[in-house]
Design a protein around this motif. Sequence first.
Motif, PDB file in Angstrom:
ATOM      1  N   ASN A  37       0.968  -1.189  -0.023  1.00 20.26           N
ATOM      2  CA  ASN A  37       0.083  -0.048  -0.041  1.00 20.26           C
ATOM      3  C   ASN A  37       0.748   1.151   0.010  1.00 20.26           C
ATOM      4  N   VAL A  38       0.647   1.964  -1.058  1.00 26.36           N
ATOM      5  CA  VAL A  38       1.716   3.177  -1.214  1.00 26.36           C
ATOM      6  C   VAL A  38       1.779   4.234  -0.050  1.00 26.36           C
ATOM      7  N   VAL A  39       0.475   4.498   0.369  1.00 25.41           N
ATOM      8  CA  VAL A  39       0.362   5.548   1.716  1.00 25.41           C
ATOM      9  C   VAL A  39       0.770   4.962   2.888  1.00 25.41           C
ATOM     10  N   SER A  40       0.153   3.909   3.149  1.00 27.78           N
ATOM     11  CA  SER A  40       0.421   3.257   4.727  1.00 27.78           C
ATOM     12  C   SER A  40       1.801   2.407   4.554  1.00 27.78           C
ATOM     13  N   ARG A  41       2.341   2.116   3.386  1.00 25.52           N
ATOM     14  CA  ARG A  41       3.578   1.371   3.279  1.00 25.52           C
ATOM     15  C   ARG A  41       3.644  -0.167   3.737  1.00 25.52           C
ATOM     16  N   GLU A  42       2.396  -0.435   4.259  1.00 24.30           N
ATOM     17  CA  GLU A  42       2.154  -2.045   4.581  1.00 24.30           C
ATOM     18  C   GLU A  42       2.395  -2.770   3.667  1.00 24.30           C
ATOM     19  N   GLU A  43       3.156  -3.934   3.999  1.00 24.48           N
ATOM     20  CA  GLU A  43       3.168  -4.961   2.609  1.00 24.48           C
ATOM     21  C   GLU A  43       2.570  -6.377   3.079  1.00 24.48           C
ATOM     22  N   VAL A  44       2.284  -7.231   2.336  1.00 25.81           N
ATOM     23  CA  VAL A  44       1.636  -8.435   2.665  1.00 25.81           C
ATOM     24  C   VAL A  44       1.948  -9.327   1.400  1.00 25.81           C
ATOM     25  N   ASP A  45       2.187 -10.545   1.303  1.00 25.93           N
ATOM     26  CA  ASP A  45       2.333 -11.514   0.549  1.00 25.93           C
ATOM     27  C   ASP A  45       1.081 -12.066   0.075  1.00 25.93           C
ATOM     28  N   VAL A  46       0.735 -12.010  -1.335  1.00 24.05           N
ATOM     29  CA  VAL A  46      -0.471 -12.461  -1.783  1.00 24.05           C
ATOM     30  C   VAL A  46      -0.280 -13.644  -2.554  1.00 24.05           C
ATOM     31  N   PRO A  47      -0.937 -14.835  -2.573  1.00 26.58           N
ATOM     32  CA  PRO A  47      -0.580 -15.684  -3.439  1.00 26.58           C
ATOM     33  C   PRO A  47      -1.105 -15.183  -5.020  1.00 26.58           C
ATOM     34  N   ARG A  48      -0.336 -15.732  -5.946  1.00 25.27           N
ATOM     35  CA  ARG A  48      -0.328 -15.045  -7.325  1.00 25.27           C
ATOM     36  C   ARG A  48      -1.854 -15.318  -7.609  1.00 25.27           C
ATOM     37  N   ALA A  49      -2.503 -16.623  -7.142  1.00 27.01           N
ATOM     38  CA  ALA A  49      -3.880 -16.848  -7.629  1.00 27.01           C
ATOM     39  C   ALA A  49      -5.039 -15.847  -7.067  1.00 27.01           C
ATOM     40  N   ASP A  50      -4.611 -15.141  -6.133  1.00 27.44           N
ATOM     41  CA  ASP A  50      -5.536 -14.339  -5.231  1.00 27.44           C
ATOM     42  C   ASP A  50      -5.244 -12.955  -5.702  1.00 27.44           C
ATOM     43  N   LEU A  51      -4.358 -12.744  -6.249  1.00 25.95           N
ATOM     44  CA  LEU A  51      -3.748 -11.384  -6.444  1.00 25.95           C
ATOM     45  C   LEU A  51      -4.797 -10.354  -7.213  1.00 25.95           C
ATOM     46  N   VAL A  52      -5.701 -10.737  -8.086  1.00 22.21           N
ATOM     47  CA  VAL A  52      -6.673  -9.950  -9.083  1.00 22.21           C
ATOM     48  C   VAL A  52      -7.651  -9.440  -8.022  1.00 22.21           C
ATOM     49  N   ASP A  53      -8.142 -10.675  -7.329  1.00 20.53           N
ATOM     50  CA  ASP A  53      -9.309 -10.282  -6.318  1.00 20.53           C
ATOM     51  C   ASP A  53      -8.711  -9.421  -5.502  1.00 20.53           C
ATOM     52  N   GLU A  54      -7.537  -9.376  -4.713  1.00 22.94           N
ATOM     53  CA  GLU A  54      -7.172  -8.601  -3.537  1.00 22.94           C
ATOM     54  C   GLU A  54      -6.981  -7.135  -4.240  1.00 22.94           C
ATOM     55  N   ILE A  55      -6.554  -7.051  -5.479  1.00 19.66           N
ATOM     56  CA  ILE A  55      -6.366  -5.703  -5.988  1.00 19.66           C
ATOM     57  C   ILE A  55      -7.604  -4.997  -6.267  1.00 19.66           C
ATOM     58  N   LYS A  56      -8.614  -5.832  -6.706  1.00 22.81           N
ATOM     59  CA  LYS A  56      -9.951  -5.268  -6.869  1.00 22.81           C
ATOM     60  C   LYS A  56     -10.710  -4.900  -5.565  1.00 22.81           C
ATOM     61  N   LYS A  57     -10.644  -5.682  -4.617  1.00 18.72           N
ATOM     62  CA  LYS A  57     -11.088  -5.668  -3.250  1.00 18.72           C
ATOM     63  C   LYS A  57     -10.576  -4.142  -2.710  1.00 18.72           C
ATOM     64  N   ARG A  58      -9.263  -3.931  -2.676  1.00 19.79           N
ATOM     65  CA  ARG A  58      -8.559  -2.801  -2.412  1.00 19.79           C
ATOM     66  C   ARG A  58      -8.754  -1.528  -2.954  1.00 19.79           C
ATOM     67  N   THR A  59      -9.311  -1.634  -4.318  1.00 21.10           N
ATOM     68  CA  THR A  59      -9.187  -0.149  -5.206  1.00 21.10           C
ATOM     69  C   THR A  59     -10.524  -0.113  -5.658  1.00 21.10           C
ATOM     70  N   LEU A  60     -11.597  -0.593  -4.802  1.00 23.96           N
ATOM     71  CA  LEU A  60     -13.066  -0.478  -5.221  1.00 23.96           C
ATOM     72  C   LEU A  60     -13.483   1.056  -5.282  1.00 23.96           C
TER      73      LEU A  60
END
Lengths: 425, 425
Positions: free
Chosen positions: A402-425
């Motif tokens: 997360n560019v603003v909070s600088r938090e980082e988390v490892d996301v499995p490749r298979a879940d990446l698209v859903d995770e991006i969608k969830k965070r940028t709704l």
Amino acid sequence: MNALGLVSTRLCAGLMCRRSAVNLSSLRFSSGMTLSQIDEEVAKLLQLKAQLGGDEGKHVFVLKTAKGTRDYNPKQMAIREKVFNIIISCFKRHGAETIDTPVFELKETLTGKYGEDSKLIYDLKDQGGELLSLRYDLTVPFARYLAMNKITNIKRYHIAKVYRRDNPAMTRGRYREFYQCDFDIAGQYDAMIPDAECLKIVYEILNELDLGDFRIKSYLIEYLSIKINVVFDLSLARGLDYYTGVIYEAILSQTIPALVSTPAEQNGADEAGVSVGSVAGGGRYDGLVGMFDPKGRKVPCVGVSIGIERIFSIMEQKAEASSEKVRTTETQVLVASAQKNLLEERLKLTNALWNEGIKAEVLYKKNPKLLSQLQHCEETGIPLVAILGEQELKDGVVKLRNVVSREEVDVPRADLVDEIKKRTL
Amino acid sequence: MNALGLVSTRLCAGLMCRRSAVNLSSLRFSSGMTLSQIDEEVAKLLQLKAQLGGDEGKHVFVLKTAKGTRDYNPKQMAIREKVFNIIISCFKRHGAETIDTPVFELKETLTGKYGEDSKLIYDLKDQGGELLSLRYDLTVPFARYLAMNKITNIKRYHIAKVYRRDNPAMTRGRYREFYQCDFDIAGQYDAMIPDAECLKIVYEILNELDLGDFRIKSYLIEYLSIKINVVFDLSLARGLDYYTGVIYEAILSQTIPALVSTPAEQNGADEAGVSVGSVAGGGRYDGLVGMFDPKGRKVPCVGVSIGIERIFSIMEQKAEASSEKVRTTETQVLVASAQKNLLEERLKLTNALWNEGIKAEVLYKKNPKLLSQLQHCEETGIPLVAILGEQELKDGVVKLRNVVSREEVDVPRADLVDEIKKRTL
């Protein structure tokens, strides 16, 4: 003849020697020139000089847009898109269709429609075809369209640029190329319902744009079942010849202070800021379409024009004044790497994200530094970074930051698209 | 002199008598005229006649758009919007910004950029200011914009109309006013990654538009990590002077048959249908921006232009051939009544729906027949009708009718908005 005139004449004479076929009939000089006329003549001479290669044979370009016109940069375009979206949504909510007409019309189509203002019409050069002029507004092309296609009923909007050779010395802050944004209802209907709908549209748009308090003044409203405060104002009984019934105008109550960084002449504001002024206007014009019909058949029309350029100016000033940055792209994620030799992997992931409908970017460098990748995100407002490294590739994950909070988390490749969608709704 | 020339000359002579100040220098006649030239001369004479009031003193209008231009009607606009949405989504997915430039440039800005084609540039009439020309493409204004603003890095798209005085006799089905749809990446980058992204964009857009099979041909691709089949074709090493590296072109494999109802010259098709042809093309032009820079500083650029007019033609023909009707509005519900004297109630409900963000229409009649209200829905594709009657008003409900299935159900006023939203998702 003043000093500048003399210089100009000498320059001309010099050019004449170099290529005698140059047509100089368009260059005129007199001691009664205004400053703005002098500017134009100088620009014209410089152009001519550049075409001829100049005195030293060098090709000197005049690097500018035509007088009274401007480019829109990405930030201005982002604001413009936001404003258009609000306005177009309103027009669609009211069941309007849209049409488009060419930027130029037969000169004759515009003749006799604008009275004294006709002198402001841009004509095209006669290059051996029809005599053409740039459109001066959208109303006359609309009437021509209705008559030509024998349309007697339509509710349409039209957003497009129109052209007026206005003299900026006379009318400060006006552009020679500017948008008009028109909504019109044509047809023989009962009880001024379309007239009331036009007023309602002005009300909805100004409300949604959140420009502050406004008043709607009208010269004539016989019937109005919708709840809008309208001030009656006899002084509106003027303006363009073609109005035949109700005339109305919407006026902002507040002045928004001009910012020092935006020169008054370039943003549609006068010296005291964006003036308290008209942001919409319109009325009934039952006779115009008949002027185009061979048998003079009338099509009653009523419409409204949103003062979109003034609204752009206000929105731009608000954006300047606000701490929030205007984003010019919609990118959700930057695909990055902290390590070398991962270009192919970055491109592969970016491509996969595009295919899944994610708005993604990648820097066009073989081995960009992580810092410059993060900087790009901060500058352009990209909220997420997907970071690839040897370890992540081995583990089948992507580090999502997360560019603003600088938090980082490892996301499995298979879940990446859903995770991006969830965070940028 | 041929017969038409004679007639024209006599008409001129007649007009001269009526108003001797008319400038007839622009009217030229010779026996070597082409049909299209004759059409233009006749149109010009008719315009002149109309301006002068004609032989009988009547004002005869030539009710047409300028040669080589057309209006877009609401159906064409709906298709255009759909195509633009797909293309713009793709550009945004790739992180592009957008800019806009004026429709005309200083004539000098366009000089020396188009070689032989320069004769097709529209010039504006010299009305005492700068010498101006309508833009011929979007690439040269883009380069001027970069040089003028000293921009060395940008990924931008630009969708706008350009102008070419093409001779339709030579190039059938081409318009003189038409859209260009450009995506360009400017900047000094590694390894042809931007070049590959341009190709990827062509691929994504043509895929999503679902136009059938296509091939991408290229003259030079040194690096391409994304998976697209590209055919190498040395014959592409021609075209506009400004290309300096990779050149590519996308070609549809199939011919879509022309429909009888759309005249070939008006929809961009040749006689055999939309020809198997180029629907996108572009390449690298590293030298163009430097032509505008006083110090000749180069900004490497690569870009692609989507052949949007040909795509419009294909989509219009597909729409004609399909049984599905193209909707030109997005109206969700018509507020109607079967009884008299309910205008006020219909307006009140419509207004309430607008305020809730529902796209709603109401007929502009005091007492419309239910049948004509239902007919309006069928003609324009409105899926729902909200019917008000004395009984419904008393019960606090609205009868919601599905236009296609004709099913009706009473919905409490409080639930109406949700019910409409649910049914028109």
